[in-house]
Design a protein around this motif. Structure first.
Motif, short mmCIF file in Angstrom:
data_model
loop_
_atom_site.label_atom_id
_atom_site.label_comp_id
_atom_site.label_asym_id
_atom_site.label_seq_id
_atom_site.Cartn_x
_atom_site.Cartn_y
_atom_site.Cartn_z
N THR A 295 4.60 6.82 -6.48
CA THR A 295 4.90 5.15 -6.22
C THR A 295 5.47 4.81 -7.82
O THR A 295 6.32 4.17 -7.52
CB THR A 295 3.66 4.74 -6.22
N ARG B 227 0.74 -1.18 0.05
CA ARG B 227 0.11 -0.04 0.07
C ARG B 227 0.74 1.29 0.02
O ARG B 227 0.82 2.08 0.86
CB ARG B 227 -1.08 -0.15 1.10
N GLU C 1 0.42 3.96 -1.79
CA GLU C 1 -0.21 5.10 -1.83
C GLU C 1 -0.66 5.60 -0.29
O GLU C 1 -0.91 6.83 -0.19
CB GLU C 1 -1.43 4.67 -2.56
N LYS C 2 -0.98 4.73 0.53
CA LYS C 2 -1.30 5.24 1.79
C LYS C 2 -0.09 5.74 2.48
O LYS C 2 -0.15 6.88 3.28
CB LYS C 2 -1.61 4.00 2.80
#
Length: 178
Positions: free
Chosen positions: A114, A88, A90-91
């Motif tokens: 990312t 994850r 993007e988190k």
């Protein structure tokens, strides 16, 4: 998404840690790092992967005097012999943007950044340990780069991402704290 990343490969590759190597957290760095600059006119620009090395900053650079900076941490690891995974990311960039917003630092596009990190990981993939419990630690950070002692937010920034092969942060493994 069209990415324009300049790549300068190291002329002096380091010896990579072998299987079973001691990898204390944050002590061993890979051959390359990702850097990108920001100014209000161009936005985030000049994406590049360069040999790991010192950053040249003047003593009057704002990050040293006002601490205007943010950082995150994530890991890349193998889920089988050939598949590299990020959990994850993007988190992580959302969380970094929360800090950036509070610190008057320009936000990052999580998807775009990312992709930049993935491109750097492709170059550094041989540094990712294949042993269970080990990974490639990824440390993105942003620093204020105006050379100015005035009390205001910087107008220029540098995004730097470095990579470290690591074992567990805690030598004894994860043990909950009461």
């Amino acid at each position: 998404m069209k990415m324009d990343i300049r790549v300068e490969r190291t002329q002096a590759p380091k010896e990579k840690p072998g299987k079973g190597a001691d990898l204390p957290f944050g002590h061993v760095f890979t051959d390359h790092m990702f850097i990108m600059d920001y100014d209000a006119e161009k936005g985030w620009h000049d994406a590049r992967i360069v040999p790991y090395g010192p950053l040249e900053l003047y003593p009057g650079t704002m990050v040293f005097h006002y601490g205007q900076s943010s950082f995150e941490g994530l890991k890349a690891y193998y889920i089988d012999e050939n598949t590299i995974h990020l959990f994850r990311p993007e988190k992580n960039f959302e969380r970094m943007n929360n800090s950036n917003s509070r610190l008057c630092i320009p936000e990052l596009d999580p998807e775009e950044f990312t992709e930049y990190i993935i491109e750097a990981i492709k170059i550094e993939k041989d540094w990712i340990p294949k042993e269970e419990g080990k990974s490639l630690y990824i440390r993105p950070m942003i620093i204020a780069t105006d050379e100015n002692l005035g009390v205001h937010s910087s107008k220029t920034f540098k995004f730097v991402c470095m990579f470290c092969p690591v074992a567990s942060y805690y030598e004894e493994g994860i043990k909950p704290v009461k």
